[in-house]
Structures are given as structure tokens and as C-alpha cells.
Write a protein that holds these residues in place. Structure first.
Motif, PDB file in Angstrom:
ATOM      1  N   VAL A  71     -43.241 -13.820  63.360  1.00 28.20           N
ATOM      2  CA  VAL A  71     -42.502 -14.647  64.330  1.00 28.20           C
ATOM      3  C   VAL A  71     -42.125 -13.811  65.546  1.00 28.20           C
ATOM      4  CG1 VAL A  71     -40.314 -15.866  64.693  1.00 28.20           C
ATOM      5  CG2 VAL A  71     -41.657 -16.298  62.629  1.00 28.20           C
ATOM      6  N   ARG A  72     -41.712 -12.567  65.302  1.00 30.35           N
ATOM      7  CA  ARG A  72     -41.341 -11.670  66.404  1.00 30.35           C
ATOM      8  C   ARG A  72     -42.542 -11.434  67.325  1.00 30.35           C
ATOM      9  NH1 ARG A  72     -37.844  -8.700  64.071  1.00 30.35           N
ATOM     10  NH2 ARG A  72     -39.323  -7.754  62.648  1.00 30.35           N
ATOM     11  N   GLN A  73     -43.714 -11.194  66.745  1.00 28.63           N
ATOM     12  CA  GLN A  73     -44.919 -10.979  67.540  1.00 28.63           C
ATOM     13  C   GLN A  73     -45.285 -12.226  68.335  1.00 28.63           C
ATOM     14  OE1 GLN A  73     -47.810  -9.689  64.682  1.00 28.63           O
ATOM     15  NE2 GLN A  73     -47.199  -7.527  64.812  1.00 28.63           N
ATOM     16  N   GLN A  74     -45.186 -13.365  67.682  1.00 30.15           N
ATOM     17  CA  GLN A  74     -45.513 -14.627  68.362  1.00 30.15           C
ATOM     18  C   GLN A  74     -44.533 -14.868  69.504  1.00 30.15           C
ATOM     19  OE1 GLN A  74     -45.505 -18.002  65.759  1.00 30.15           O
ATOM     20  NE2 GLN A  74     -46.270 -19.407  67.317  1.00 30.15           N
ATOM     21  N   THR A  75     -43.261 -14.579  69.275  1.00 34.78           N
ATOM     22  CA  THR A  75     -42.254 -14.753  70.327  1.00 34.78           C
ATOM     23  C   THR A  75     -42.521 -13.812  71.487  1.00 34.78           C
ATOM     24  OG1 THR A  75     -40.627 -15.416  68.664  1.00 34.78           O
ATOM     25  CG2 THR A  75     -39.769 -14.722  70.794  1.00 34.78           C
ATOM     26  N   GLU A  76     -42.876 -12.571  71.190  1.00 33.18           N
ATOM     27  CA  GLU A  76     -43.190 -11.616  72.255  1.00 33.18           C
ATOM     28  C   GLU A  76     -44.394 -12.070  73.063  1.00 33.18           C
ATOM     29  OE1 GLU A  76     -43.637  -7.765  70.452  1.00 33.18           O
ATOM     30  OE2 GLU A  76     -41.503  -7.610  69.974  1.00 33.18           O
ATOM     31  N   GLN A  77     -45.407 -12.600  72.369  1.00 38.31           N
ATOM     32  CA  GLN A  77     -46.586 -13.116  73.071  1.00 38.31           C
ATOM     33  C   GLN A  77     -46.211 -14.293  73.969  1.00 38.31           C
ATOM     34  OE1 GLN A  77     -49.362 -13.989  69.944  1.00 38.31           O
ATOM     35  NE2 GLN A  77     -50.082 -11.873  69.774  1.00 38.31           N
ATOM     36  N   SER A  78     -45.371 -15.175  73.456  1.00 34.73           N
ATOM     37  CA  SER A  78     -44.932 -16.329  74.252  1.00 34.73           C
ATOM     38  C   SER A  78     -44.155 -15.866  75.482  1.00 34.73           C
ATOM     39  CB  SER A  78     -44.059 -17.271  73.420  1.00 34.73           C
ATOM     40  OG  SER A  78     -44.807 -17.825  72.372  1.00 34.73           O
ATOM     41  N   CYS A  79     -43.291 -14.867  75.283  1.00 37.87           N
ATOM     42  CA  CYS A  79     -42.520 -14.333  76.412  1.00 37.87           C
ATOM     43  C   CYS A  79     -43.448 -13.717  77.454  1.00 37.87           C
ATOM     44  CB  CYS A  79     -41.511 -13.291  75.935  1.00 37.87           C
ATOM     45  SG  CYS A  79     -40.096 -14.007  75.092  1.00 37.87           S
ATOM     46  N   GLU A  80     -44.421 -12.957  77.002  1.00 39.87           N
ATOM     47  CA  GLU A  80     -45.362 -12.339  77.940  1.00 39.87           C
ATOM     48  C   GLU A  80     -46.146 -13.408  78.679  1.00 39.87           C
ATOM     49  OE1 GLU A  80     -45.587  -9.177  78.919  1.00 39.87           O
ATOM     50  OE2 GLU A  80     -43.864  -8.838  77.609  1.00 39.87           O
ATOM     51  N   GLN A  81     -46.543 -14.462  77.995  1.00 40.23           N
ATOM     52  CA  GLN A  81     -47.271 -15.561  78.642  1.00 40.23           C
ATOM     53  C   GLN A  81     -46.399 -16.243  79.689  1.00 40.23           C
ATOM     54  OE1 GLN A  81     -50.532 -16.313  78.164  1.00 40.23           O
ATOM     55  NE2 GLN A  81     -50.304 -17.730  79.849  1.00 40.23           N
ATOM     56  N   LEU A  82     -45.131 -16.476  79.328  1.00 40.14           N
ATOM     57  CA  LEU A  82     -44.213 -17.094  80.295  1.00 40.14           C
ATOM     58  C   LEU A  82     -44.017 -16.187  81.515  1.00 40.14           C
ATOM     59  CD1 LEU A  82     -41.508 -18.580  77.894  1.00 40.14           C
ATOM     60  CD2 LEU A  82     -43.130 -19.869  79.309  1.00 40.14           C
TER      61      LEU A  82
END
Length: 104
Positions: A71-82
Motif C-alpha cells: 500500500v505504501r508503494q502504491q501510495t508513493e506511486q500515486s503521489c509521484e503521478q499526481l
């Protein structure tokens, strides 16, 4: 009754009382040993259940840690995409602001 018959009857009664006393003592010992064995089995079962519960908890914590990492990795990826989307729109927003300021 003759004296000998009375003596024999007394001896038989005494032996019978001794056998009864021995039987009661043996029964008490058997009950005590059974209770002790049962208590030992109960303690053993409790220890086994506690060990199994600790193992289950450790496995659950390990799974939760793995899921949390995902979940942490997915959240970091989402943040980077945003952030990337925001950066991409930053130039367009700046150009729009400049046009509006210049046109006014």
C-alpha cells in the motif's frame, strides 16, 4: 458360638476392614494420579495452544507488514503521478496567468 469361631470372625472382619481401607486408599491415589495427569495434559494443551496462537499472530503480522509495504508503494506511486501531472500543467497554468495579466 465357640471362642475359636468368634476369633475367626473377628479376624475376617479385621481383614475385611483392612481390605476396604486399602481399597479406599488405592482409589484415592488413583483419583489423585488421574487428576495430576489430567492437569498435566491441560497445561500441555494450553502451552501448545499458546505457541500456535503466537505463530498465527507472527504470520498475520508478517502478512500485514507485506500488505502495508504494498500500500505504501502504491501510495508513493500515486503521489509521484499526481506530482508529475501537476508539473505538466504548471507551464500551461503559468502561460494562462501571463496571458490574462498581459491582456488586462
Amino acid at each position: 458360638m465357640s471362642l475359636e469361631a468368634i476369633k475367626m470372625l473377628t479376624e475376617v472382619e479385621s481383614a475385611s476392614a483392612q481390605h476396604l481401607s486399602d481399597a479406599e486408599a488405592g482409589a484415592k491415589r488413583s483419583v489423585a494420579e488421574a487428576e495430576k495427569a489430567g492437569q498435566a495434559q491441560l497445561e500441555e494443551a494450553k502451552a501448545a495452544a499458546n505457541a500456535e496462537a503466537r505463530e498465527m499472530l507472527a504470520r498475520a503480522e508478517q502478512r500485514a507488514a507485506g500488505e502495508a509495504q504494498a500500500v505504501r508503494q502504491q501510495t508513493e506511486q500515486s503521489c509521484e503521478q499526481l506530482k508529475a501531472n501537476a508539473r505538466a500543467k504548471l507551464d500551461a497554468a503559468a502561460s494562462l496567468i501571463v496571458r490574462r495579466v498581459v491582456n488586462n
